[in-house]
Motif scaffolding. Structure first.
Motif, PDB file in Angstrom:
ATOM      1  N   LEU A   1      14.366  51.547  36.418  1.00 34.10           N
ATOM      2  CA  LEU A   1      13.731  50.435  36.533  1.00 34.10           C
ATOM      3  C   LEU A   1      12.415  51.059  35.742  1.00 34.10           C
ATOM      4  CD1 LEU A   1      13.883  48.579  39.671  1.00 34.10           C
ATOM      5  CD2 LEU A   1      15.001  47.947  37.658  1.00 34.10           C
ATOM      6  N   GLY A   2      11.754  50.102  34.748  1.00 38.70           N
ATOM      7  CA  GLY A   2      10.547  50.578  34.119  1.00 38.70           C
ATOM      8  C   GLY A   2       9.322  50.069  34.875  1.00 38.70           C
ATOM      9  N   VAL A   3       8.216  50.800  35.000  1.00 36.82           N
ATOM     10  CA  VAL A   3       7.069  50.343  35.450  1.00 36.82           C
ATOM     11  C   VAL A   3       5.674  50.715  34.601  1.00 36.82           C
ATOM     12  CG1 VAL A   3       5.627  50.732  37.533  1.00 36.82           C
ATOM     13  CG2 VAL A   3       8.142  50.994  37.673  1.00 36.82           C
ATOM     14  N   THR A   4       4.864  49.601  34.718  1.00 40.34           N
ATOM     15  CA  THR A   4       3.579  50.056  34.140  1.00 40.34           C
ATOM     16  C   THR A   4       2.488  49.911  34.974  1.00 40.34           C
ATOM     17  OG1 THR A   4       3.267  47.505  34.070  1.00 40.34           O
ATOM     18  CG2 THR A   4       4.489  48.598  31.955  1.00 40.34           C
ATOM     19  N   PHE A   5       1.527  51.055  34.472  1.00 40.36           N
ATOM     20  CA  PHE A   5       0.478  51.325  35.295  1.00 40.36           C
ATOM     21  C   PHE A   5      -0.829  50.800  34.635  1.00 40.36           C
ATOM     22  CE2 PHE A   5       3.613  54.165  36.928  1.00 40.36           C
ATOM     23  CZ  PHE A   5       3.633  54.032  38.230  1.00 40.36           C
TER      24      PHE A   5
END
Length: 73
Positions: free
Chosen positions: A5-9
């Motif tokens: 899964l992709g995550v943004t910070f």
């Protein structure tokens, strides 16, 4: 992203960690929490494989207590 899964910070978090586009990131999982760090850029001597060293480091970390217990045997 494959089977991940992709995550943004937030930018503030990335700035705090010194992470920029293209940097490798290391995730350390311990006791239900995750430490996120910018992966260190090492210049290894010719012929030394970085993946092998990382695997050895992971093994040493995972079995640290076991190795310490063997000292007094």
């Amino acid at each position: 992203m494959g089977n991940s899964l992709g995550v943004t910070f937030p930018k503030e978090v990335l700035d705090h960690l010194g992470i920029q586009h293209g940097d490798e990131v290391k995730f350390d999982l311990q006791n239900g929490s995750v430490d996120i760090k910018k992966k260190a850029q090492l210049k290894l001597p010719k012929g030394v494989d970085a993946d092998f060293l990382e695997q050895m480091n992971d093994m040493m970390t995972e079995y640290d207590d076991t190795f310490k217990g063997l000292v007094n045997r």
